[in-house]
Design a protein around this motif. Structure first.
Motif, PDB file in Angstrom:
ATOM      1  N   ILE A   2       0.867  -1.183   0.000  1.00  0.00           N
ATOM      2  CA  ILE A   2       0.000   0.000   0.000  1.00  0.00           C
ATOM      3  C   ILE A   2       0.900   1.228   0.000  1.00  0.00           C
ATOM      4  O   ILE A   2       1.868   1.297   0.758  1.00  0.00           O
ATOM      5  CB  ILE A   2      -0.898   0.042   1.246  1.00  0.00           C
ATOM      6  CG1 ILE A   2      -1.769  -1.203   1.354  1.00  0.00           C
ATOM      7  CG2 ILE A   2      -1.748   1.308   1.254  1.00  0.00           C
ATOM      8  CD1 ILE A   2      -2.473  -1.341   2.692  1.00  0.00           C
ATOM      9  N   VAL A 109      -2.967  -0.186   9.970  1.00  0.00           N
ATOM     10  CA  VAL A 109      -2.947  -0.532   8.536  1.00  0.00           C
ATOM     11  C   VAL A 109      -4.319  -0.999   8.082  1.00  0.00           C
ATOM     12  O   VAL A 109      -4.845  -0.543   7.052  1.00  0.00           O
ATOM     13  CB  VAL A 109      -1.877  -1.613   8.257  1.00  0.00           C
ATOM     14  CG1 VAL A 109      -2.016  -2.147   6.836  1.00  0.00           C
ATOM     15  CG2 VAL A 109      -0.475  -1.047   8.472  1.00  0.00           C
ATOM     16  N   GLU A 110      -4.934  -1.896   8.831  1.00  0.00           N
ATOM     17  CA  GLU A 110      -6.241  -2.442   8.451  1.00  0.00           C
ATOM     18  C   GLU A 110      -7.339  -1.372   8.494  1.00  0.00           C
ATOM     19  O   GLU A 110      -8.203  -1.315   7.621  1.00  0.00           O
ATOM     20  CB  GLU A 110      -6.613  -3.593   9.391  1.00  0.00           C
ATOM     21  CG  GLU A 110      -5.787  -4.850   9.226  1.00  0.00           C
ATOM     22  CD  GLU A 110      -6.038  -5.555   7.903  1.00  0.00           C
ATOM     23  OE1 GLU A 110      -7.186  -5.483   7.406  1.00  0.00           O
ATOM     24  OE2 GLU A 110      -5.097  -6.160   7.370  1.00  0.00           O
ATOM     25  N   LYS A 114      -5.582   0.733   4.492  1.00  0.00           N
ATOM     26  CA  LYS A 114      -6.297  -0.072   3.486  1.00  0.00           C
ATOM     27  C   LYS A 114      -7.537   0.635   2.949  1.00  0.00           C
ATOM     28  O   LYS A 114      -8.106   0.215   1.936  1.00  0.00           O
ATOM     29  CB  LYS A 114      -6.673  -1.428   4.063  1.00  0.00           C
ATOM     30  CG  LYS A 114      -5.483  -2.371   4.176  1.00  0.00           C
ATOM     31  CD  LYS A 114      -5.899  -3.792   4.489  1.00  0.00           C
ATOM     32  CE  LYS A 114      -4.700  -4.725   4.460  1.00  0.00           C
ATOM     33  NZ  LYS A 114      -5.075  -6.136   4.766  1.00  0.00           N
ATOM     34  N   HIS A 115      -7.929   1.729   3.612  1.00  0.00           N
ATOM     35  CA  HIS A 115      -9.076   2.513   3.153  1.00  0.00           C
ATOM     36  C   HIS A 115      -8.651   3.885   2.632  1.00  0.00           C
ATOM     37  O   HIS A 115      -9.471   4.800   2.530  1.00  0.00           O
ATOM     38  CB  HIS A 115     -10.088   2.648   4.288  1.00  0.00           C
ATOM     39  CG  HIS A 115     -10.609   1.327   4.763  1.00  0.00           C
ATOM     40  ND1 HIS A 115     -11.619   0.636   4.118  1.00  0.00           N
ATOM     41  CD2 HIS A 115     -10.222   0.539   5.806  1.00  0.00           C
ATOM     42  CE1 HIS A 115     -11.855  -0.497   4.749  1.00  0.00           C
ATOM     43  NE2 HIS A 115     -11.018  -0.586   5.775  1.00  0.00           N
TER      44      HIS A 115
END
Length: 201
Positions: A2, A109-110, A114-115
């Motif tokens: 990412i 991160v999640e 990631k968004h």
């Protein structure tokens, strides 16, 4: 992998201890807010100076306000709640400001990267070893406070297999890759501090 492309700002010339403010304004620019670093510091950041009383150094609590001034090379800095407080009047109509202090990097991160949302994150300058720094008595309570030197704030913009990726405002370093194990250590030493923004529905 990412990697979020965020407009870069260099802190070094005008804001020698302003990493928290410069990092925050990078995030604001990414989100489309028209605000300068000077506007953020002068209109939103709560600051208090040091003073000497009977030969004893007294200073502010970095959990409550910026210790000194981002314009001064011998100032200290501030911690996540101060940046949260400064951000809220700017973004509260569109975003919820969340103090994510204590959260693991995997969670950040999640939840954010990631968004497509970068994260304001505390670490150390150039990945230096943290040093137990100067001590002072807090202005309001008189309690002794110990600063951890080499404190730094960067914008977490990405991750790959081996590294976390940051916009680093220090010395015009730009976008940097930092080994995961080093970041995990430094992040832990600086109280696992992070600030995230969540879009309001």
């Amino acid at each position: 992998m990412i990697k979020i492309d965020v407009p870069y700002i260099n802190q070094s010339e005008n804001y020698p201890t302003g990493c928290e403010s410069v990092t925050t304004v990078m995030l604001l620019h990414y989100l489309g807010y028209d605000i300068s670093v000077d506007d953020f510091i002068n209109n939103n950041l709560e600051m208090r100076n040091f003073e000497t009383r009977d030969g004893v150094l007294y200073g502010p609590n970095p959990w409550e306000c910026f210790a000194g001034s981002p314009y001064e090379v011998d100032s200290m800095g501030c911690y996540a709640p101060v940046i949260c407080k400064a951000l809220k009047p700017i973004v509260s109509e569109q975003y919820e400001v969340i103090d994510e202090t204590g959260k693991d990097l995997d969670y950040l991160v999640e939840t954010y990267l990631k968004h497509g949302m970068p994260v304001i994150l505390w670490n150390s300058i150039n990945m230096r070893e943290p040093i137990i720094g100067p001590k002072w008595k807090l202005l309001d309570s008189g309690e002794e406070f110990t600063w951890i030197s080499n404190e730094h704030c960067m914008l977490l913009v990405g991750v790959d297999e081996n590294s976390y990726i940051f916009n680093d405002p220090y010395e015009n370093r730009g976008v940097i890759n930092c080994p995961k194990d080093v970041i995990l250590n430094r992040y832990g030493v600086y109280h696992k501090q992070a600030v995230g923004l969540v879009k309001r529905i």
